[in-house]
Design a protein around this motif. Sequence first.
Motif, PDB file in Angstrom:
ATOM      1  N   ASP A 345       0.824  -1.205   0.000  1.00  0.00           N
ATOM      2  CA  ASP A 345       0.000   0.000   0.000  1.00  0.00           C
ATOM      3  C   ASP A 345       0.857   1.254   0.000  1.00  0.00           C
ATOM      4  O   ASP A 345       0.545   2.242  -0.679  1.00  0.00           O
ATOM      5  N   ASN A 348       2.279   1.625  -3.492  1.00  0.00           N
ATOM      6  CA  ASN A 348       1.217   2.063  -4.404  1.00  0.00           C
ATOM      7  C   ASN A 348       0.843   3.526  -4.170  1.00  0.00           C
ATOM      8  O   ASN A 348       0.581   4.281  -5.118  1.00  0.00           O
ATOM      9  N   TRP A 351       2.947   6.164  -6.003  1.00  0.00           N
ATOM     10  CA  TRP A 351       2.613   6.491  -7.394  1.00  0.00           C
ATOM     11  C   TRP A 351       1.486   7.515  -7.492  1.00  0.00           C
ATOM     12  O   TRP A 351       1.326   8.171  -8.532  1.00  0.00           O
TER      13      TRP A 351
END
Length: 394
Positions: A345, A348, A351
């Motif tokens: 997480d 991610n 990004w």
Amino acid sequence: MKQITLKNGTICVVSSSKSEGLTLSATVKVGHLNEPKLGLASVYEKVLMLQDASMETVYGGTITSYLTGGLSKDFRNKLAELAELIKHPELSAELLKAAVADIVQHTRDRNALPRRQLKLLYKHTAFSGNIIWDTEAYVASLESLTVEDLKEFHDKYYTGKNLIIGVSGVPMSEAQPVLEELFSDIPAGKANKAEIPAYTGGYEILKVASPASFHRVLIGWDVSGVSNMAEANVMMSMLYGRLERSFAESGIDVTVEVKVAGYYGCRTLRIAVECPYMVGVNRMIDIVCANIKRLKHELASERRMETSRNRAMTEKLLKFQQPEAAAVEISWQILHRGSMYNIADRINATWQVSARDVQDISKEIFNDKVTCVIGTDMNPDNLYSLNEIVEKMK
């Protein structure tokens, strides 16, 4: 990653691995910020190290981690060795004497190193209300420690509720019964409450021998309570890249570091800049402040965002590909925050960080109290004051 808690409160974290490598760790919730006598945590750690040459240690202000490894097929034997060291260490006068002598020698050797002294000065300026480190008082405390001190320290802190065991390289189904067998008999004890010192910030100058071969500046801000670390990681990557470019364009040969530093439990975003002696300290500070001001007031281009996100993600992946570093981070998060963040997480989220996010986190961090320490042979009257530095970053 899977987690279980034994009946005595010991937390066990198991991470499977496709390789044949095995990494084991034992992290205890005690360090030199919450030790009952000055230097006791370090001496106890050294006493254990003298009993197992294959063991490595990582220590922070409020935790101490013991790390070892081998092949997965040796899991039971290696874990049994670790358990024996944690449960039944030899605490003898002979080992105590050897440990104290080693630490005293190491302390005095490092006392002459200006970079080491600057880091100590930074730490105490940031978190201890500018309590100055006293090497001889520390040595005197070490030499006053007794075997009874070691035994009391073991009985109070090396207990189930203060312990996390980490395993990487075998599945939970194989690890759990062995963990229960080897660690469930440790007394539960009481969970140690770590008293984290308040962040104070401040400004100090370390006078280095003249003529100096370099000037070094450490500037930092408290990030112990920052929750949106994905944004902070991207911002730090961006700042590092910009500082490198700014110094290069100015024709200055520089060593730059931008990192989260400090005790576990007390963390700062710290910028370290070191330049040759012919470069003025104020010039170094001008470049750092200009880049911080830019982060607060300008939105980065998409190209710069892409580069910074990629660097931040790569650094996070590299960290957790190193089992030892991952074991310490996981243990600290669980002991101090109650749970480990989800690594996928976090990556991610990196990004998704936008230029506005970077600007917002820059304002949140850099508008807080600053810590600045300078190692130089320059006349302090010719250096910027703390107020002048703060004004340059607004």
